[in-house]
Scaffold this motif. Structure first.
Motif, PDB file in Angstrom:
ATOM      1  N   HIS A 147       1.280  -1.054  -0.057  1.00 22.65           N
ATOM      2  CA  HIS A 147      -0.276  -0.020   0.124  1.00 22.65           C
ATOM      3  C   HIS A 147       1.212   1.466   0.016  1.00 22.65           C
ATOM      4  N   PHE A 148       1.368   1.075   0.832  1.00 31.44           N
ATOM      5  CA  PHE A 148       2.284   2.270   0.631  1.00 31.44           C
ATOM      6  C   PHE A 148       3.410   3.187  -0.565  1.00 31.44           C
ATOM      7  N   ALA A 149       3.524   1.826  -1.360  1.00 28.61           N
ATOM      8  CA  ALA A 149       3.790   1.873  -2.939  1.00 28.61           C
ATOM      9  C   ALA A 149       3.267   2.242  -3.260  1.00 28.61           C
ATOM     10  N   GLN A 150       1.876   2.046  -3.517  1.00 26.83           N
ATOM     11  CA  GLN A 150       0.550   2.210  -4.401  1.00 26.83           C
ATOM     12  C   GLN A 150       1.126   4.157  -3.755  1.00 26.83           C
ATOM     13  N   ARG A 151       0.423   4.041  -2.788  1.00 23.67           N
ATOM     14  CA  ARG A 151       0.167   5.799  -2.535  1.00 23.67           C
ATOM     15  C   ARG A 151       0.891   6.441  -2.734  1.00 23.67           C
ATOM     16  N   ALA A 152       2.518   5.719  -2.061  1.00 21.18           N
ATOM     17  CA  ALA A 152       3.607   7.028  -2.913  1.00 21.18           C
ATOM     18  C   ALA A 152       3.257   7.529  -4.178  1.00 21.18           C
ATOM     19  N   SER A 153       3.354   6.292  -4.766  1.00 16.07           N
ATOM     20  CA  SER A 153       3.227   6.490  -6.842  1.00 16.07           C
ATOM     21  C   SER A 153       1.921   7.600  -7.272  1.00 16.07           C
ATOM     22  N   LEU A 154       0.820   7.897  -5.757  1.00 21.86           N
ATOM     23  CA  LEU A 154      -0.564   7.985  -6.378  1.00 21.86           C
ATOM     24  C   LEU A 154      -0.367   9.760  -6.312  1.00 21.86           C
ATOM     25  N   LEU A 155       0.699   9.474  -4.831  1.00 21.74           N
ATOM     26  CA  LEU A 155       0.501  10.941  -4.665  1.00 21.74           C
ATOM     27  C   LEU A 155       1.531  12.008  -5.319  1.00 21.74           C
ATOM     28  N   GLU A 156       2.667  11.037  -5.710  1.00 22.08           N
ATOM     29  CA  GLU A 156       3.754  12.171  -6.570  1.00 22.08           C
ATOM     30  C   GLU A 156       3.154  11.973  -7.634  1.00 22.08           C
ATOM     31  N   MET A 157       1.986  11.202  -8.636  1.00 19.04           N
ATOM     32  CA  MET A 157       1.340  11.725  -9.565  1.00 19.04           C
ATOM     33  C   MET A 157       0.624  12.825  -9.520  1.00 19.04           C
ATOM     34  N   ALA A 211       1.034  15.534  -6.835  1.00 16.53           N
ATOM     35  CA  ALA A 211       1.723  16.599  -6.775  1.00 16.53           C
ATOM     36  C   ALA A 211       1.989  16.909  -8.399  1.00 16.53           C
ATOM     37  N   LYS A 212       2.279  16.053  -9.193  1.00 16.92           N
ATOM     38  CA  LYS A 212       2.920  16.579 -10.572  1.00 16.92           C
ATOM     39  C   LYS A 212       1.645  17.337 -10.865  1.00 16.92           C
ATOM     40  N   VAL A 213       0.581  17.028 -10.624  1.00 16.50           N
ATOM     41  CA  VAL A 213      -0.944  17.565 -10.958  1.00 16.50           C
ATOM     42  C   VAL A 213      -0.712  18.689 -10.933  1.00 16.50           C
ATOM     43  N   ALA A 214      -0.819  19.283  -9.125  1.00 19.75           N
ATOM     44  CA  ALA A 214      -0.860  20.233  -8.321  1.00 19.75           C
ATOM     45  C   ALA A 214      -0.329  21.363  -8.671  1.00 19.75           C
ATOM     46  N   CYS A 215       1.373  21.196  -9.315  1.00 21.86           N
ATOM     47  CA  CYS A 215       1.884  22.061 -10.049  1.00 21.86           C
ATOM     48  C   CYS A 215       2.327  22.522 -10.347  1.00 21.86           C
ATOM     49  N   GLU A 216       1.247  21.654 -11.980  1.00 18.16           N
ATOM     50  CA  GLU A 216       1.199  22.038 -13.256  1.00 18.16           C
ATOM     51  C   GLU A 216       0.034  23.156 -13.132  1.00 18.16           C
ATOM     52  N   GLU A 217      -1.268  22.813 -12.212  1.00 16.22           N
ATOM     53  CA  GLU A 217      -2.258  23.597 -12.101  1.00 16.22           C
ATOM     54  C   GLU A 217      -2.269  24.892 -11.521  1.00 16.22           C
ATOM     55  N   GLU A 218      -1.384  24.854 -10.346  1.00 15.65           N
ATOM     56  CA  GLU A 218      -0.872  26.087  -8.972  1.00 15.65           C
ATOM     57  C   GLU A 218       0.583  25.960  -9.198  1.00 15.65           C
ATOM     58  N   PRO A 219       1.503  26.330 -10.592  1.00 11.51           N
ATOM     59  CA  PRO A 219       2.621  27.071  -9.989  1.00 11.51           C
ATOM     60  C   PRO A 219       3.094  27.878  -9.479  1.00 11.51           C
ATOM     61  N   GLY A 258      11.008  22.827  -8.708  1.00  6.63           N
ATOM     62  CA  GLY A 258      11.479  21.052  -8.476  1.00  6.63           C
ATOM     63  C   GLY A 258      11.033  20.622  -7.355  1.00  6.63           C
ATOM     64  N   LYS A 259      11.460  19.423  -7.422  1.00  7.15           N
ATOM     65  CA  LYS A 259      11.190  18.440  -6.799  1.00  7.15           C
ATOM     66  C   LYS A 259      12.662  18.242  -4.946  1.00  7.15           C
ATOM     67  N   THR A 260      12.193  18.186  -4.587  1.00  7.81           N
ATOM     68  CA  THR A 260      13.549  17.943  -2.776  1.00  7.81           C
ATOM     69  C   THR A 260      12.662  17.452  -2.336  1.00  7.81           C
ATOM     70  N   GLU A 261      14.164  16.526  -1.488  1.00 10.59           N
ATOM     71  CA  GLU A 261      13.159  15.188  -0.057  1.00 10.59           C
ATOM     72  C   GLU A 261      12.794  16.568   1.085  1.00 10.59           C
ATOM     73  N   TYR A 262      11.586  15.949   1.540  1.00 10.85           N
ATOM     74  CA  TYR A 262      11.529  16.778   3.154  1.00 10.85           C
ATOM     75  C   TYR A 262      11.496  15.724   4.043  1.00 10.85           C
ATOM     76  N   ALA A 263      12.327  15.855   4.750  1.00 12.19           N
ATOM     77  CA  ALA A 263      13.123  15.020   6.003  1.00 12.19           C
ATOM     78  C   ALA A 263      11.940  14.431   7.343  1.00 12.19           C
ATOM     79  N   GLN A 264      11.979  13.686   7.510  1.00 12.48           N
ATOM     80  CA  GLN A 264      11.715  12.796   8.683  1.00 12.48           C
ATOM     81  C   GLN A 264      11.777  13.570   9.503  1.00 12.48           C
ATOM     82  N   ALA A 265      11.750  13.814  10.280  1.00  9.26           N
ATOM     83  CA  ALA A 265      12.047  14.623  11.325  1.00  9.26           C
ATOM     84  C   ALA A 265      10.770  15.652  11.197  1.00  9.26           C
TER      85      ALA A 265
END
Length: 131
Positions: free
Chosen positions: A36-46, A48-56, A113-120
């Protein structure tokens, strides 16, 4: 032993963008949680990409984690109660969930672009959400 997959998808300025019920899912096995983690991560990445295109000009943060639950739980409400108890009872103020985190992924998306977001940072958001 139960595992919870917890996720966040937010617009930095306006807040949570997940539909109700999407932020936490409970599993009876780590393997099911990882799938589920892998599937959800993929969905959220997509998303986020759409959201960035709609609201640059906006910024978006996504993060996901798998938590091994300290006690067996039957449902999401019990899982949330147990996580609140972890917060109340832990001595590790800076990282109350540390020993329970099985996997983490997080990123910040925006005009640069995309950067890491810290676990903390994600764990601090989780802590604030639970209290």
């Amino acid at each position: 032993m139960n595992h919870a997959v917890i996720s966040s998808f937010k617009n930095v300025e306006t807040g949570d963008m997940q539909a109700q019920g999407e932020s936490i899912t409970l599993f009876d096995s780590e393997a099911a949680a990882r799938a589920h983690f892998a599937q959800r991560a993929s969905l959220l990445e997509m998303a986020a990409k759409v959201a960035c295109e709609e609201e640059p000009d906006s910024g978006f943060i996504i993060w996901l984690l798998i938590l091994r639950m300290p006690l067996a739980v039957e449902n999401i409400d019990e899982a949330l109660e147990d996580l609140e108890l972890v917060l109340e009872e832990t001595d590790a103020v800076d990282d109350p969930f540390g020993e329970f985190v099985v996997a983490y992924a997080g990123s910040r998306h925006g005009a640069n672009g995309k950067t890491e977001y810290a676990q903390a940072s994600a764990l601090k958001e989780l802590e604030a959400w639970l209290t």
